[in-house]
Structure formats: C-alpha cells, structure tokens
Design a protein around this motif. Sequence first.
Motif, PDB file in Angstrom:
ATOM      1  N   THR A  43      48.791  11.066   6.627  1.00 20.73           N
ATOM      2  CA  THR A  43      48.908  11.780   5.351  1.00 20.73           C
ATOM      3  C   THR A  43      48.301  13.172   5.461  1.00 20.73           C
ATOM      4  O   THR A  43      47.222  13.327   6.039  1.00 20.73           O
ATOM      5  N   LYS A  98      53.114  11.275   5.164  1.00 20.36           N
ATOM      6  CA  LYS A  98      53.098  11.455   3.712  1.00 20.36           C
ATOM      7  C   LYS A  98      52.438  12.797   3.364  1.00 20.36           C
ATOM      8  O   LYS A  98      51.484  13.214   4.013  1.00 20.36           O
ATOM      9  N   LEU A 141      50.089   8.062  -3.184  1.00 17.99           N
ATOM     10  CA  LEU A 141      50.758   7.966  -1.888  1.00 17.99           C
ATOM     11  C   LEU A 141      50.495   6.629  -1.185  1.00 17.99           C
ATOM     12  O   LEU A 141      51.168   6.301  -0.209  1.00 17.99           O
ATOM     13  N   LYS A 160      57.996  15.359   7.679  1.00 17.13           N
ATOM     14  CA  LYS A 160      58.891  14.364   7.082  1.00 17.13           C
ATOM     15  C   LYS A 160      59.607  13.554   8.154  1.00 17.13           C
ATOM     16  O   LYS A 160      59.769  12.336   8.024  1.00 17.13           O
ATOM     17  N   SER A 217      47.596   6.007   0.335  1.00 16.03           N
ATOM     18  CA  SER A 217      46.880   6.439   1.545  1.00 16.03           C
ATOM     19  C   SER A 217      45.381   6.304   1.359  1.00 16.03           C
ATOM     20  O   SER A 217      44.883   6.164   0.240  1.00 16.03           O
TER      21      SER A 217
END
Length: 220
Positions: free
Chosen positions: A6, A106, A158, A101, A160
């Motif tokens: 992330t 993320k 997210l 991506k 995360s």
Amino acid sequence: MNKKDTVVFDLDGTLLDTLEDLKNSVNYAMRHFDYPERTLDEVRRFVGNGIMLLIQRAIPGGKDDPNFEEAFALFKEHYGKHCNDTTKPYEGIMELLHILKEHNIKIAIVSNKADFAVKELNEIYFKGMISVAIGEKESEGIRKKPAPDTVREALKELGSTAESSVYVGDSDVDIETARNSGMDEILCDWGFRGEEFLKEHGAKIIIKKPEEILTFIGVD
C-alpha cells in the motif's frame, strides 16, 4: 524498508503541482480587502497545514484580523471554482501510478486540503487508479495531519495495515504524519519544501523522481 502492498500519498506538492491555483485564490481574497498580494514563494511556505492556516498566514492580521472569516470564505468559494485552472501532475507521477496498479499495490490520497477539493482533483486526474481520497474533515471530529486520523481512515478503507504501507509526502507535516501513523515514509524533493528543508527536519529517505518509490517498496 520491507516490501509494501500500500502507498498513501500526500496530494499538493507530491502528486499534483497546485501552487499557482492556491496563490490565485489567496490573492483573490486579499484583493477584496485591498491587502497586499502574496507571491508564489510566500504561498509555498504557507501551505501544508490546511486551508484555514493558509489564509491565517496570508492575511496581515492573522486569525485576529477582522476580515479573516470573510477572507476564508472568499478563498474557499474561488478555489472551489478554480482549483484546476493550472494544476497538473508532476512529471512521472502518472507513469508511477500505472505501474503500482499493474502490481496490485493499493493507493490512497490523504491531504490537509479541503475534502471537496481532494475528491474533485482525484476524480479529474486519478479516476480508476486511486480509490480512496481523503481531505481535511475536522468539522466531523477527524483531526488533520500530522495527526494519524485521516491516514488510519484511509488504511481502514483499503484493508491495509500501517506495517504493510508507506507514506509519501513532501513536507515536515508529512514526516510527522507518517511517524504518528506508525508508517515508513518517503519524501520527495520536487514539492513545496525541497531536499535541504527535508533533511533539516529528519527525513531519512528523499527521492528525486517518482519511479524511485518502486525500489523502496519492493516492486521490480
């Protein structure tokens, strides 16, 4: 730095060069009261702690100025209409986001810019690439950076953890934000503060090009 899944980005001075539009909206408010207009370098020094503090630093009397509230409202009105007149991504940012991506990294934006402007600019520039974009929402009881509140909200959205994430910014506020959030940080020297300032404020990793982020997060 361990491999990360992330990346949380600051917006102004990190992903987007927004300085000219911010200066123009500040000076729109200053002209209304026949106050001295502010230069680009002055506005560069004033940004980073949210738009209320930006106007507080720009207006001659600070928050005690009798015209402060009206100047703040004028700035918000003007910036809401003109936040994208000259704003543009920094060189290499779009390429970086595409690579992230492609590797299923993320991505979020967390900024002290007004939440409406953060979401609008994210929609214009990063639609389909950045799913979480959070701005200043202190009226909702969510503290702005360098408090960790908005970063934690982004990580929660997210799915995360702080340990698996890295924070990327361009200022002393971003250094504090990352550390308050329990995250590793990467600072970029192309933003509003520059390498010397960042070193003076304890930055450990400073990059000169967006693509350098890939090495630090373990993306080949």
